[in-house]
Design a protein around this motif. Structure first.
Motif, PDB file in Angstrom:
ATOM      1  N   MET A   1       0.844  -1.168   0.000  1.00  0.00           N
ATOM      2  CA  MET A   1       0.000   0.000   0.000  1.00  0.00           C
ATOM      3  C   MET A   1       0.896   1.240   0.000  1.00  0.00           C
ATOM      4  O   MET A   1       1.848   1.314   0.768  1.00  0.00           O
ATOM      5  CB  MET A   1      -0.895  -0.034   1.247  1.00  0.00           C
ATOM      6  N   ASP A   2       0.561   2.198  -0.836  1.00  0.00           N
ATOM      7  CA  ASP A   2       1.343   3.435  -0.893  1.00  0.00           C
ATOM      8  C   ASP A   2       0.761   4.445   0.099  1.00  0.00           C
ATOM      9  O   ASP A   2       0.111   5.416  -0.272  1.00  0.00           O
ATOM     10  CB  ASP A   2       1.345   3.998  -2.313  1.00  0.00           C
ATOM     11  N   TYR A   3       1.000   4.192   1.373  1.00  0.00           N
ATOM     12  CA  TYR A   3       0.413   5.009   2.441  1.00  0.00           C
ATOM     13  C   TYR A   3       0.880   6.465   2.386  1.00  0.00           C
ATOM     14  O   TYR A   3       0.145   7.364   2.799  1.00  0.00           O
ATOM     15  CB  TYR A   3       0.691   4.401   3.816  1.00  0.00           C
ATOM     16  N   ILE A   4       2.051   6.706   1.854  1.00  0.00           N
ATOM     17  CA  ILE A   4       2.547   8.082   1.745  1.00  0.00           C
ATOM     18  C   ILE A   4       1.699   8.857   0.744  1.00  0.00           C
ATOM     19  O   ILE A   4       1.302   9.996   1.003  1.00  0.00           O
ATOM     20  CB  ILE A   4       4.039   8.089   1.345  1.00  0.00           C
ATOM     21  N   LYS A   5       1.386   8.231  -0.379  1.00  0.00           N
ATOM     22  CA  LYS A   5       0.562   8.875  -1.404  1.00  0.00           C
ATOM     23  C   LYS A   5      -0.894   8.992  -0.951  1.00  0.00           C
ATOM     24  O   LYS A   5      -1.553   9.999  -1.200  1.00  0.00           O
ATOM     25  CB  LYS A   5       0.653   8.073  -2.709  1.00  0.00           C
ATOM     26  N   ILE A   6      -1.384   7.974  -0.273  1.00  0.00           N
ATOM     27  CA  ILE A   6      -2.782   7.951   0.162  1.00  0.00           C
ATOM     28  C   ILE A   6      -3.066   9.051   1.187  1.00  0.00           C
ATOM     29  O   ILE A   6      -4.110   9.693   1.151  1.00  0.00           O
ATOM     30  CB  ILE A   6      -3.146   6.561   0.734  1.00  0.00           C
ATOM     31  N   SER A   7      -2.135   9.278   2.097  1.00  0.00           N
ATOM     32  CA  SER A   7      -2.327  10.291   3.139  1.00  0.00           C
ATOM     33  C   SER A   7      -1.169  11.287   3.090  1.00  0.00           C
ATOM     34  O   SER A   7      -0.385  11.415   4.032  1.00  0.00           O
ATOM     35  CB  SER A   7      -2.428   9.629   4.506  1.00  0.00           C
ATOM     36  N   LYS A   8      -1.088  11.982   1.965  1.00  0.00           N
ATOM     37  CA  LYS A   8       0.039  12.885   1.697  1.00  0.00           C
ATOM     38  C   LYS A   8       0.272  13.891   2.816  1.00  0.00           C
ATOM     39  O   LYS A   8       1.408  14.125   3.219  1.00  0.00           O
ATOM     40  CB  LYS A   8      -0.180  13.645   0.391  1.00  0.00           C
ATOM     41  N   GLU A   9      -0.787  14.498   3.307  1.00  0.00           N
ATOM     42  CA  GLU A   9      -0.613  15.558   4.290  1.00  0.00           C
ATOM     43  C   GLU A   9      -0.140  15.006   5.634  1.00  0.00           C
ATOM     44  O   GLU A   9       0.888  15.432   6.157  1.00  0.00           O
ATOM     45  CB  GLU A   9      -1.907  16.354   4.470  1.00  0.00           C
ATOM     46  N   ALA A  10      -0.866  14.055   6.187  1.00  0.00           N
ATOM     47  CA  ALA A  10      -0.518  13.535   7.518  1.00  0.00           C
ATOM     48  C   ALA A  10       0.850  12.861   7.515  1.00  0.00           C
ATOM     49  O   ALA A  10       1.706  13.163   8.354  1.00  0.00           O
ATOM     50  CB  ALA A  10      -1.590  12.559   8.000  1.00  0.00           C
ATOM     51  N   VAL A  11       1.074  11.948   6.592  1.00  0.00           N
ATOM     52  CA  VAL A  11       2.351  11.248   6.542  1.00  0.00           C
ATOM     53  C   VAL A  11       3.455  12.214   6.102  1.00  0.00           C
ATOM     54  O   VAL A  11       4.581  12.137   6.588  1.00  0.00           O
ATOM     55  CB  VAL A  11       2.268  10.007   5.625  1.00  0.00           C
ATOM     56  N   GLY A  12       3.105  13.135   5.240  1.00  0.00           N
ATOM     57  CA  GLY A  12       4.068  14.137   4.796  1.00  0.00           C
ATOM     58  C   GLY A  12       4.629  14.958   5.942  1.00  0.00           C
ATOM     59  O   GLY A  12       5.827  15.285   5.959  1.00  0.00           O
ATOM     60  N   TYR A  13       3.790  15.279   6.903  1.00  0.00           N
ATOM     61  CA  TYR A  13       4.276  16.031   8.072  1.00  0.00           C
ATOM     62  C   TYR A  13       5.287  15.210   8.872  1.00  0.00           C
ATOM     63  O   TYR A  13       6.249  15.760   9.414  1.00  0.00           O
ATOM     64  CB  TYR A  13       3.114  16.447   8.979  1.00  0.00           C
ATOM     65  N   LEU A  14       5.083  13.898   8.954  1.00  0.00           N
ATOM     66  CA  LEU A  14       6.048  13.051   9.651  1.00  0.00           C
ATOM     67  C   LEU A  14       7.404  13.098   8.948  1.00  0.00           C
ATOM     68  O   LEU A  14       8.442  13.242   9.595  1.00  0.00           O
ATOM     69  CB  LEU A  14       5.547  11.614   9.745  1.00  0.00           C
ATOM     70  N   TYR A  15       7.382  12.978   7.624  1.00  0.00           N
ATOM     71  CA  TYR A  15       8.646  13.016   6.877  1.00  0.00           C
ATOM     72  C   TYR A  15       9.263  14.411   6.895  1.00  0.00           C
ATOM     73  O   TYR A  15      10.489  14.548   6.892  1.00  0.00           O
ATOM     74  CB  TYR A  15       8.454  12.484   5.456  1.00  0.00           C
ATOM     75  N   LYS A  16       8.439  15.439   6.940  1.00  0.00           N
ATOM     76  CA  LYS A  16       8.972  16.804   7.057  1.00  0.00           C
ATOM     77  C   LYS A  16       9.650  16.968   8.421  1.00  0.00           C
ATOM     78  O   LYS A  16      10.720  17.570   8.519  1.00  0.00           O
ATOM     79  CB  LYS A  16       7.857  17.833   6.884  1.00  0.00           C
ATOM     80  N   SER A  17       9.049  16.417   9.463  1.00  0.00           N
ATOM     81  CA  SER A  17       9.677  16.441  10.788  1.00  0.00           C
ATOM     82  C   SER A  17      11.013  15.729  10.757  1.00  0.00           C
ATOM     83  O   SER A  17      12.000  16.194  11.327  1.00  0.00           O
ATOM     84  CB  SER A  17       8.780  15.771  11.832  1.00  0.00           C
ATOM     85  N   HIS A  18      11.040  14.578  10.093  1.00  0.00           N
ATOM     86  CA  HIS A  18      12.284  13.807   9.974  1.00  0.00           C
ATOM     87  C   HIS A  18      13.364  14.658   9.304  1.00  0.00           C
ATOM     88  O   HIS A  18      14.503  14.724   9.781  1.00  0.00           O
ATOM     89  CB  HIS A  18      12.029  12.520   9.193  1.00  0.00           C
TER      90      HIS A  18
ATOM     91  N   LEU B   1       7.569   5.794  12.230  1.00  0.00           N
ATOM     92  CA  LEU B   1       7.803   5.487  10.821  1.00  0.00           C
ATOM     93  C   LEU B   1       8.028   3.990  10.605  1.00  0.00           C
ATOM     94  O   LEU B   1       7.564   3.431   9.601  1.00  0.00           O
ATOM     95  CB  LEU B   1       8.986   6.304  10.295  1.00  0.00           C
ATOM     96  N   ASN B   2       8.724   3.330  11.528  1.00  0.00           N
ATOM     97  CA  ASN B   2       8.884   1.872  11.448  1.00  0.00           C
ATOM     98  C   ASN B   2       7.526   1.189  11.463  1.00  0.00           C
ATOM     99  O   ASN B   2       7.264   0.272  10.675  1.00  0.00           O
ATOM    100  CB  ASN B   2       9.698   1.339  12.619  1.00  0.00           C
ATOM    101  N   ARG B   3       6.679   1.618  12.369  1.00  0.00           N
ATOM    102  CA  ARG B   3       5.368   0.981  12.510  1.00  0.00           C
ATOM    103  C   ARG B   3       4.503   1.210  11.277  1.00  0.00           C
ATOM    104  O   ARG B   3       3.769   0.308  10.845  1.00  0.00           O
ATOM    105  CB  ARG B   3       4.691   1.465  13.780  1.00  0.00           C
TER     106      ARG B   3
END
Length: 137
Positions: free
Chosen positions: A1-18, A127-129
């Motif tokens: 599942m491409d969870y990053i694409k599916i939830s661009k905003e929420a997951v995107g904030y996690l990667y932006k934090s990273h 992110l691991n989870r």
């Protein structure tokens, strides 16, 4: 599942934090070392591969990375690295003398560096989870 694409905003904030944490005052090599150890504990094969490759690019020798699971009994890691690894394990597994481990960190790092390191470890656990439960392993 491409969870990053599916939830661009929420997951995107996690990667932006990273990405933001990678610009913090603490040595990025120490953050990557903590992230690799967290990923090993959590069993995230993708993240283990990613962070091991990253550490090799930073100049870490493969022989040192091979010793990472046994860091407690190894003389190959310096005091700062051991403090980071101890904290990464304690935060990931929520065990041990957190107050004592934090005091040890304070002998090596500023308060801001400790907060950034702790945030990085916590974020890597999230992110691991995500990767383990929704992504490619």
């Amino acid at each position: 599942m491409d969870y990053i694409k599916i939830s661009k905003e929420a997951v995107g904030y996690l990667y932006k934090s990273h990405a933001t944490l990678r610009q913090s005052e603490i040595d990025v090599k120490l953050i990557a070392l903590a992230e690799l150890r967290v990923s090993q504990i959590n069993g995230c094969a993708y993240c283990c591969s990613f962070h091991a490759n990253e550490l090799r690019e930073f100049g870490y020798d493969q022989r040192l990375l091979d010793k990472l699971p046994g860091w407690k009994l190894s003389s190959s890691f310096d005091a700062r690295q051991k403090s980071v690894l101890q904290w990464a394990e304690a935060i990931t597994q929520l065990h041990g003398d957190l107050t004592g481990y934090q005091r040890d960190l304070e002998s090596h790092f500023s308060t801001k560096e400790i907060v950034d390191l702790t945030t990085s470890i916590s974020l890597m656990n999230a992110l691991n989870r995500l990767r383990i439960s929704l992504g490619d392993h």
